[in-house]
Structures are given as C-alpha cells and as structure tokens.
Design an enzyme around this catalytic site. Structure first.
Site, mmCIF file in Angstrom:
data_model
loop_
_atom_site.group_PDB
_atom_site.id
_atom_site.type_symbol
_atom_site.label_atom_id
_atom_site.label_comp_id
_atom_site.label_asym_id
_atom_site.label_seq_id
_atom_site.Cartn_x
_atom_site.Cartn_y
_atom_site.Cartn_z
ATOM 1 N N ASP A 87 4.253 0.628 11.694
ATOM 2 C CA ASP A 87 3.575 -0.199 11.577
ATOM 3 C C ASP A 87 2.356 -1.429 11.579
ATOM 4 O O ASP A 87 1.629 -2.423 11.505
ATOM 5 C CB ASP A 87 2.930 0.004 9.312
ATOM 6 C CG ASP A 87 2.783 1.876 9.178
ATOM 7 O OD1 ASP A 87 3.352 1.771 8.412
ATOM 8 O OD2 ASP A 87 2.540 2.312 9.985
ATOM 9 N N LYS A 121 0.487 -1.203 -0.407
ATOM 10 C CA LYS A 121 -0.449 0.251 0.443
ATOM 11 C C LYS A 121 0.847 1.089 0.144
ATOM 12 O O LYS A 121 0.674 1.618 -0.961
ATOM 13 C CB LYS A 121 -1.274 0.346 1.445
ATOM 14 C CG LYS A 121 -1.493 1.585 1.720
ATOM 15 C CD LYS A 121 -2.081 1.273 2.452
ATOM 16 C CE LYS A 121 -1.253 1.628 3.678
ATOM 17 N NZ LYS A 121 -1.422 3.324 4.682
ATOM 18 N N ASN A 122 2.196 0.792 0.601
ATOM 19 C CA ASN A 122 2.605 2.425 1.305
ATOM 20 C C ASN A 122 3.942 2.922 -0.169
ATOM 21 O O ASN A 122 4.519 3.452 -0.244
ATOM 22 C CB ASN A 122 3.150 2.466 2.062
ATOM 23 C CG ASN A 122 2.303 2.898 3.541
ATOM 24 O OD1 ASN A 122 0.841 3.217 3.253
ATOM 25 N ND2 ASN A 122 2.752 2.095 4.608
ATOM 26 N N CYS A 126 -4.822 12.570 12.438
ATOM 27 C CA CYS A 126 -5.531 11.692 12.079
ATOM 28 C C CYS A 126 -5.833 10.424 13.099
ATOM 29 O O CYS A 126 -5.282 11.017 14.007
ATOM 30 C CB CYS A 126 -4.637 10.695 10.418
ATOM 31 S SG CYS A 126 -5.148 9.828 10.742
ATOM 32 N N ARG A 145 -8.514 -1.074 4.066
ATOM 33 C CA ARG A 145 -8.357 0.617 3.867
ATOM 34 C C ARG A 145 -6.482 -0.364 3.282
ATOM 35 O O ARG A 145 -6.270 -0.132 2.587
ATOM 36 C CB ARG A 145 -7.904 1.895 5.144
ATOM 37 C CG ARG A 145 -8.400 2.937 4.737
ATOM 38 C CD ARG A 145 -8.986 3.594 5.551
ATOM 39 N NE ARG A 145 -7.634 4.096 5.115
ATOM 40 C CZ ARG A 145 -7.358 5.537 5.920
ATOM 41 N NH1 ARG A 145 -7.384 6.749 6.839
ATOM 42 N NH2 ARG A 145 -6.436 7.036 4.601
ATOM 43 N N ARG A 167 0.562 14.245 12.917
ATOM 44 C CA ARG A 167 0.253 14.379 11.777
ATOM 45 C C ARG A 167 0.812 15.316 10.904
ATOM 46 O O ARG A 167 -0.039 16.009 10.119
ATOM 47 C CB ARG A 167 0.242 13.050 10.592
ATOM 48 C CG ARG A 167 -0.310 12.040 11.887
ATOM 49 C CD ARG A 167 -0.979 10.789 10.773
ATOM 50 N NE ARG A 167 -0.063 10.464 9.777
ATOM 51 C CZ ARG A 167 -0.694 9.589 8.805
ATOM 52 N NH1 ARG A 167 -2.395 8.776 9.376
ATOM 53 N NH2 ARG A 167 -0.034 9.103 7.889
HETATM 54 C C1 EPZ Z 1 4.176 7.129 6.136
HETATM 55 O O1 EPZ Z 1 3.302 7.763 6.617
HETATM 56 C C2 EPZ Z 1 2.960 6.302 6.185
HETATM 57 N N1 EPZ Z 1 1.882 6.104 5.360
HETATM 58 C C3 EPZ Z 1 2.976 5.567 7.168
HETATM 59 O O2 EPZ Z 1 1.612 3.586 7.633
HETATM 60 C C4 EPZ Z 1 3.700 5.493 8.715
HETATM 61 O O3 EPZ Z 1 3.126 4.628 9.301
HETATM 62 C C5 EPZ Z 1 4.298 6.446 8.587
HETATM 63 O O4 EPZ Z 1 5.341 6.824 6.927
HETATM 64 C C6 EPZ Z 1 5.822 6.279 9.034
HETATM 65 O O5 EPZ Z 1 6.692 4.623 8.717
HETATM 66 C C7 EPZ Z 1 2.545 5.874 3.523
HETATM 67 O O6 EPZ Z 1 3.269 6.057 3.544
HETATM 68 C C8 EPZ Z 1 1.691 6.299 3.209
HETATM 69 P P1 EPZ Z 1 5.769 9.747 8.936
HETATM 70 P P2 EPZ Z 1 3.834 9.038 6.961
HETATM 71 O O7 EPZ Z 1 6.120 11.782 8.133
HETATM 72 O O8 EPZ Z 1 4.617 9.579 5.691
HETATM 73 C C9 EPZ Z 1 6.225 13.129 11.380
HETATM 74 C C10 EPZ Z 1 0.184 2.700 7.558
HETATM 75 O O9 EPZ Z 1 -0.597 1.987 8.212
HETATM 76 N N2 EPZ Z 1 6.164 14.910 11.068
HETATM 77 O O10 EPZ Z 1 7.278 9.227 8.483
HETATM 78 O O11 EPZ Z 1 2.582 10.553 7.349
HETATM 79 C C11 EPZ Z 1 4.742 13.016 12.795
HETATM 80 O O12 EPZ Z 1 3.795 13.489 12.996
HETATM 81 C C12 EPZ Z 1 0.173 4.638 7.611
HETATM 82 O O13 EPZ Z 1 0.293 2.516 6.593
HETATM 83 C C13 EPZ Z 1 6.012 15.637 11.307
HETATM 84 O O14 EPZ Z 1 6.338 16.087 12.523
HETATM 85 O O15 EPZ Z 1 4.837 8.749 8.723
HETATM 86 C C14 EPZ Z 1 4.792 11.514 12.750
HETATM 87 O O16 EPZ Z 1 5.458 11.882 14.228
HETATM 88 C C15 EPZ Z 1 0.466 5.109 9.567
HETATM 89 N N3 EPZ Z 1 6.071 16.649 10.396
HETATM 90 C C16 EPZ Z 1 6.373 10.513 12.118
HETATM 91 O O17 EPZ Z 1 6.860 12.206 11.539
HETATM 92 C C17 EPZ Z 1 6.308 16.332 8.789
HETATM 93 O O18 EPZ Z 1 5.752 17.508 8.006
HETATM 94 C C18 EPZ Z 1 6.418 10.265 11.265
HETATM 95 O O19 EPZ Z 1 5.569 10.129 10.023
HETATM 96 C C19 EPZ Z 1 5.699 14.741 8.630
HETATM 97 C C20 EPZ Z 1 5.867 13.968 9.450
#
Ligand code: EPZ
Length: 418
Positions: A305, A22-23, A116, A397, A121
């Site tokens: 995840d 998915k990701n 979310c 999802r 996020r």
């Molecule tokens: C991706 O989300 C995945 N989703 C998530 O999978 C996964 O949990 C996550 O990466 C971490 O591996 C997809 O790829 C579609 P991040 P993403 O930006 O990109 C903080 C699932 O269940 N952050 O690496 O949103 C954020 O708040 C989903 O399949 C900021 O602070 O994750 C979080 O605490 C859930 N500022 C941390 O970084 C930003 O601008 C990790 O977020 C962006 C992120």
C-alpha cells in the site's frame, strides 16, 4: 466531481496526527455484528470506506450511528444475512463479512466481489478455509451462498498470508465448536488489532502477529468500546510527502515497528529519521537518492500500500530504482499519469524500472485507485509548477482531510469543484 490544485515546491514543516487505520476499522465493523450487545468503535476516520461498511451493517438491520468520530453499532435487531451487490462491488473487502454473518446467522449470501483496479483479487483462500470450518458453499449467478450448522474448529493452513482470509477465519471461528489453529496467518498489525478487539468482547484468540493463530470457540460475545490502532499507511504517505518536498515533519500515532521497512528506505534516500515511541520525525533537503530496489512483501516487508508513493518518490530522485510489486498483478495503473510529469518509468509485469528525473514538472492528472491517487498528490507536491489531480473519490476512500493535513504543513493545495 472535485479536484486538487497543487502548487509544487513548498517545503513541509510541522506535525501530522494520523487517523485510525482504515484496514483496522473495516474488519472491526464486520466483527461488531458478532454480538447483539452495543459496540463502540472510537476515532473512526471520515473516509468513504467506513461509511460504506456502516451502510452494509444497516442493510443487515443493525442500527449504526456516528457520534463525532465514534461509531456506535447496535445489531440486536439485525435480521438479514445478505449484502446487496452494489455494496460488495463498492467495497471489495466486505468479503470478510462472510465470517461474521456465518457466526451470527449460520448463513450468508453476497455478490461475488468484482476484480479491482489493482488485480484479480480472488477469494479462493477465504472460501477454502470456510469449507474446512464446515461451511457449505455454492456459487450461482455471481452470488456466493454459504450455509453451516454450528461452525466446527479446524486445523487450517493458508498457502498465502492473505490479510482478508485471516480476518475471515477469525470472524468465523471465534464462536466455533472447539478450537481452530490457523497456520500461515497474515502478520499485519491490523490482525493483532482484530484479535485484541475480539478478546475485549470475550473471545479467546492468541498468536496474532505471528505465523500461528489459535482461536478457542466461546459461547457468547459481549459488547466492547474500542479505539483501533493508527494508520501506518497514512503515516508512511505523509513521511514520503515530506521526503519529496524537503522540510521537517513529525508524524504522530504510529510506532517504527509498525511501519516496516519504509524508514530504512527513506534513510537510503538521504533523509534523517528519528523515532520515539509513537512519533516519527523526518528531515529532508528534498534532493533524494533513488532506492536501489524496493520489493513489496507481506508484513513485516515493504507494504504494497506504499508502493505507488515510493515509486513517485523515486521518480523525482537521482539515480535509478527497481520496484517489484509481489502482491497484486496490476498495481501500476498510476504510472502513465506520472509519465505526464516527465517521469521515466518502464513497467514490465510486476517490475517497474525508474530512472530518477531529479525533478518532475506539473501536469493534469487523474487518480485511478486509492494509493495511486495518493502517489499523484505526492509527485505534484514535489514537482515544478502547478498540477491538478482529478477524481478524489478514490483518495477519499482512505485519507480523511488530506488537503487539511497537507496545508497545515505548508503545502499549496486546494480542493475545488470541477
Ligand atoms: C488487504 O487486502 C488490504 N485491504 C489491502 O489494502 C492490502 O493491500 C492487502 O491486504 C495486502 O496487505 C484491507 O485490509 C481492507 P490479501 P486483501 O488477501 O485482504 C491474493 C488499501 O489500499 N489472494 O492479503 O484483499 C490477492 O489476489 C488496500 O488499503 C488470493 O489469491 O489482501 C493478492 O494478490 C488495497 N486469494 C494477495 O493475495 C484469496 O482468497 C494479497 O491479498 C485472497 C487473496
């Protein structure tokens, strides 16, 4: 609405072919509008997040067709740079469409993706990086409006290896004027897959999977016919299902190095694990020992995840475990549902202290997010008696045909209308 009815205690035997990740698939949908040529993404799983991304591309004016498990995107007629709020709210990760829209149209307007169920996020890392690439950004009335001339390559340092921000930067820099060097990039296998996809379109991206990614801007990108990597999170979910239930299962399509620390943790639980190329076989007697500690970290650490599923596994094991969720602020919303099954869990901030109950009992459970919902299914499979899991929209999802794959392994699970 539909629910699962699950009879616990059945051992699982057989094999599972996991779907495309998915990701990985979601950013590839976003990348498909970087070119006016035809893009085919092979083996797309029947998950609602993929359908939502297809709808987003259609809103932009692209033609998106599903042919079996393949998706064909023709975006020559794409004309809009706006994503409706209903879709950005439904699919938070659509925020990496910003990079694609800016590269394609020089502007983008999206509703601020809401917080979310697993944390605030924010998207500050995305927006700061885009500004360094020469994008001007204004935020008004819940909308983000981005505009740029031609994007200029830059030296970017991410304070945190955000997966989405890394993907957004690749999508925005791929046709920039000059070269972009991204330091502190996310190293997930899905980033490597996006690099390979973009290079197959004629991009010049290198270093994905490491700390530094180099993107040399090119003038044009062509079409591509591409099969994404398989889903390591789905694979980990079914491996833990077999660990909890006992039995012997082979999960196919994912290599050991892509699934990170999970295999080490399952061996700690007392499972036997054998790996060969992209096959992982697990043997379990169902009587598990708790992990002393599980800390979620960016790849190659323990995947966030899989945190909920690992907590469910430890609830039914012997001993005690400390789970620490380092990536998201509130990724324990599923805990009260496990407590209905007799789980002994104490959550304090980012930590959860689990005292293994040896065996949980069935209950009526409600899923509140994708991975939390999967954790409830796993707990129900290993519990004594019958459980039901409601609100399958979350599970749908990210897991195609979960009940079919589990039934094939011998689980007693059926999907019924409520
Ligand atoms: C991706 O989300 C995945 N989703 C998530 O999978 C996964 O949990 C996550 O990466 C971490 O591996 C997809 O790829 C579609 P991040 P993403 O930006 O990109 C903080 C699932 O269940 N952050 O690496 O949103 C954020 O708040 C989903 O399949 C900021 O602070 O994750 C979080 O605490 C859930 N500022 C941390 O970084 C930003 O601008 C990790 O977020 C962006 C992120």
């Amino acid at each position: 609405m539909e629910k699962y009815i699950i009879g616990g205690g059945k051992r699982l035997y057989g094999s599972v072919d996991v779907a495309s990740a998915k990701n990985a698939v979601l950013p590839l949908f976003a990348a498909s509008v970087l070119t006016e040529k035809r893009v085919t993404i092979r083996g797309v799983p029947a998950i609602s997040d993929a359908l939502c991304m297809a709808q987003i591309l259609r809103e932009l004016g692209a033609d998106v067709r599903f042919r079996g498990e393949d998706v064909i995107v023709d975006s020559a007629n794409a004309h809009s740079h706006e994503i409706p709020p209903s879709l950005t709210r439904e699919l938070r990760s659509s925020v990496f469409m910003l990079g694609s829209l800016l590269t394609r149209f020089g502007c983008a307007r999206i509703a601020y993706p809401g917080g979310c169920d697993i944390g605030l996020r924010p998207i500050d890392l995305h927006l700061n990086a885009l500004k360094q690439l020469g994008v001007s950004i204004s935020e008004q009335g819940g909308y983000i409006f981005c505009r740029c001339g031609r994007i200029r390559g830059a030296e970017i340092l991410l304070d945190f290896p955000s997966v989405g921000a890394t993907e957004n930067i690749l999508l925005a820099a791929v046709k920039a004027e000059g070269t972009t060097v991204l330091q502190g990039a996310a190293k997930e296998p899905e980033i490597v897959d996006l690099q390979n996809f973009l290079n197959a379109m004629g991009a010049r991206v290198s270093g994905a999977g490491g700390d530094v990614i180099r993107i040399e801007g090119v003038k044009q990108l062509g079409g591509v016919n591409y099969r994404p990597i398989k889903d390591r999170i789905e694979a980990g979910t079914y491996l833990m299902a077999c660990a909890i239930c006992g039995g012997e299962t082979e999960v196919r399509g994912v290599s050991a190095e892509n699934i990170g620390l999970l295999l080490h943790k399952l061996r700690e639980n007392g499972c036997k694990i054998h790996t060969k190329n992209d096959k992982i076989r697990i043997e379990s007697d169902g009587r598990l020992v708790c992990n002393r500690r599980i800390e979620t970290m960016p790849f190659p650490g323990f995947p966030t995840d899989l945190q909920a599923q690992a907590t469910a596994l430890n609830c039914g094991a012997h001993g005690s475990a400390l789970i620490v969720e380092n990536l998201f602020e509130t990724r324990y919303k599923y805990v009260p549902e496990l407590q209905k099954m007799g789980a002994d869990i104490e959550v304090k901030g980012r930590s959860a202290l689990v005292r293994g109950a040896g065996r949980l009992h069935g209950a009526s459970l409600v899923a509140g997010d994708l991975r939390g919902g999967a954790a409830l299914v796993l707990a129900a499979l290993g519990a004594e008696g019958v459980s039901e899991v409601l609100d399958l929209s979350y599970i749908d999802r990210g897991y195609a045909d979960m009940q079919g794959k589990l039934r094939k392994l011998g689980a007693e699970i059926k999907r019924v209308r409520v």
